[in-house]
Design an enzyme around this catalytic site. Sequence first.
Site, PDB file in Angstrom:
ATOM      1  N   CYS A 284      -1.959  -6.727 -35.556  1.00 37.71           N
ATOM      2  CA  CYS A 284      -1.565  -5.638 -34.665  1.00 37.71           C
ATOM      3  C   CYS A 284      -2.695  -5.459 -33.669  1.00 37.71           C
ATOM      4  CB  CYS A 284      -1.353  -4.362 -35.476  1.00 37.71           C
ATOM      5  SG  CYS A 284      -1.241  -2.860 -34.484  1.00 37.71           S
TER       6      CYS A 284
ATOM      7  N   CYS B  31       1.532  -6.662 -28.297  1.00 34.88           N
ATOM      8  CA  CYS B  31       1.958  -5.837 -29.414  1.00 34.88           C
ATOM      9  C   CYS B  31       2.508  -6.778 -30.491  1.00 34.88           C
ATOM     10  CB  CYS B  31       3.042  -4.878 -28.921  1.00 34.88           C
ATOM     11  SG  CYS B  31       3.836  -3.939 -30.231  1.00 34.88           S
TER      12      CYS B  31
ATOM     13  N   HIS C 109      -3.759  -2.976 -32.180  1.00 33.98           N
ATOM     14  CA  HIS C 109      -4.604  -1.788 -32.349  1.00 33.98           C
ATOM     15  C   HIS C 109      -5.800  -2.088 -33.262  1.00 33.98           C
ATOM     16  CE1 HIS C 109      -1.270   0.613 -30.715  1.00 33.98           C
ATOM     17  NE2 HIS C 109      -2.054   1.676 -30.736  1.00 33.98           N
TER      18      HIS C 109
ATOM     19  N   ASP D   4       2.219  -2.473 -24.526  1.00 37.54           N
ATOM     20  CA  ASP D   4       2.091  -2.175 -25.960  1.00 37.54           C
ATOM     21  C   ASP D   4       2.639  -0.770 -26.149  1.00 37.54           C
ATOM     22  OD1 ASP D   4       1.208  -2.385 -28.696  1.00 37.54           O
ATOM     23  OD2 ASP D   4      -0.500  -1.108 -28.180  1.00 37.54           O
ATOM     24  N   SER D   5       2.677  -0.324 -27.403  1.00 38.79           N
ATOM     25  CA  SER D   5       3.154   1.029 -27.662  1.00 38.79           C
ATOM     26  C   SER D   5       2.106   2.082 -27.276  1.00 38.79           C
ATOM     27  CB  SER D   5       3.458   1.175 -29.153  1.00 38.79           C
ATOM     28  OG  SER D   5       2.281   0.942 -29.903  1.00 38.79           O
TER      29      SER D   5
ATOM     30  N   GLU E  30      -5.167   5.695 -32.351  1.00 40.33           N
ATOM     31  CA  GLU E  30      -4.682   6.540 -31.252  1.00 40.33           C
ATOM     32  C   GLU E  30      -5.439   7.874 -31.212  1.00 40.33           C
ATOM     33  OE1 GLU E  30      -2.365   5.990 -28.742  1.00 40.33           O
ATOM     34  OE2 GLU E  30      -2.218   3.903 -29.384  1.00 40.33           O
TER      35      GLU E  30
END
Length: 266
Positions: free
Chosen positions: A184, A73, A186, A10-11, A152
């Site tokens: 997403c 992701c 996240h 993932d990012s 994040e």
Amino acid sequence: MDNRSIGVFDSGLGGLTAVKQIMRELPNESIIYFGDTGRVPYGSRSKETIIKYSKNDINFLLSKDVKLIVIACGTASSAALPALRGDYEIPIIGVVEPTAAAALNATKNGKIGIIGTSGTIKSGSYEKLLKEARPDIITFSQACPLFVPLVENGHFDTKVAELVVSEYLENIRTQGVDTLILGCTHYPLLKNTIARFMGSGVTLIDAGAEVAKELKRHFDKNELHSREHDRQQYQYYVSDDIAGFAELGGLFLEQKIDGQVENIDI
Ligand code: DGL
């Protein structure tokens, strides 16, 4: 049977929502995770850039001799996977198909909300699958670009998170959806805040959890399970700061991961 690890990328932190569920669904498997923290977010970038980054991520995981790759992701699964599928010898699994299928299964009134990064929403990936399967489905989509930086930075269930959630989700809430796709990976980290805002009548579909269930089905069907019970190992790689990832990642996974995180130059 295949004792090699599963590769997941993932990012940033988001893919850990898939990792946590993979650990539950497939407890004997080893996992190599790559979080591209040096280049997060992916969601606001062009399709070409997302494809380029995804190729870098896949090639890194291939260098670790993984048996399969999970694109944990929503953005890369939407913008890059259709272009990359078929280019690699090992299977690559994305989040969009299993997540859309779970939403179709969950909805009773046929009204489904979709939230994701700008890249995911722009791609129309979820709408396309939902409407192909059931043309009567009504969808309401919303890009939520501030959710990734919130996560994040550890704002999972704070006043700031509440404010941003209400700002983005108010429109969808008033449309009467009974199912909301957290498109997403996240976003499940904001699940408590989102669930409180949407109310108990709305089922939240977690892309990380759905891809883990899909992985389990894939393993059962293709006999990819590891034979070496109780020898599973978890290894994490990032392309930026180790400490922040280890702290927040460990908190979310509910296990200490410092000592298992390495920095790489992607
Ligand atoms: N977690 C990712 C997703 O599922 C990427 C978010 C981002 O980097 O913008 O879309």
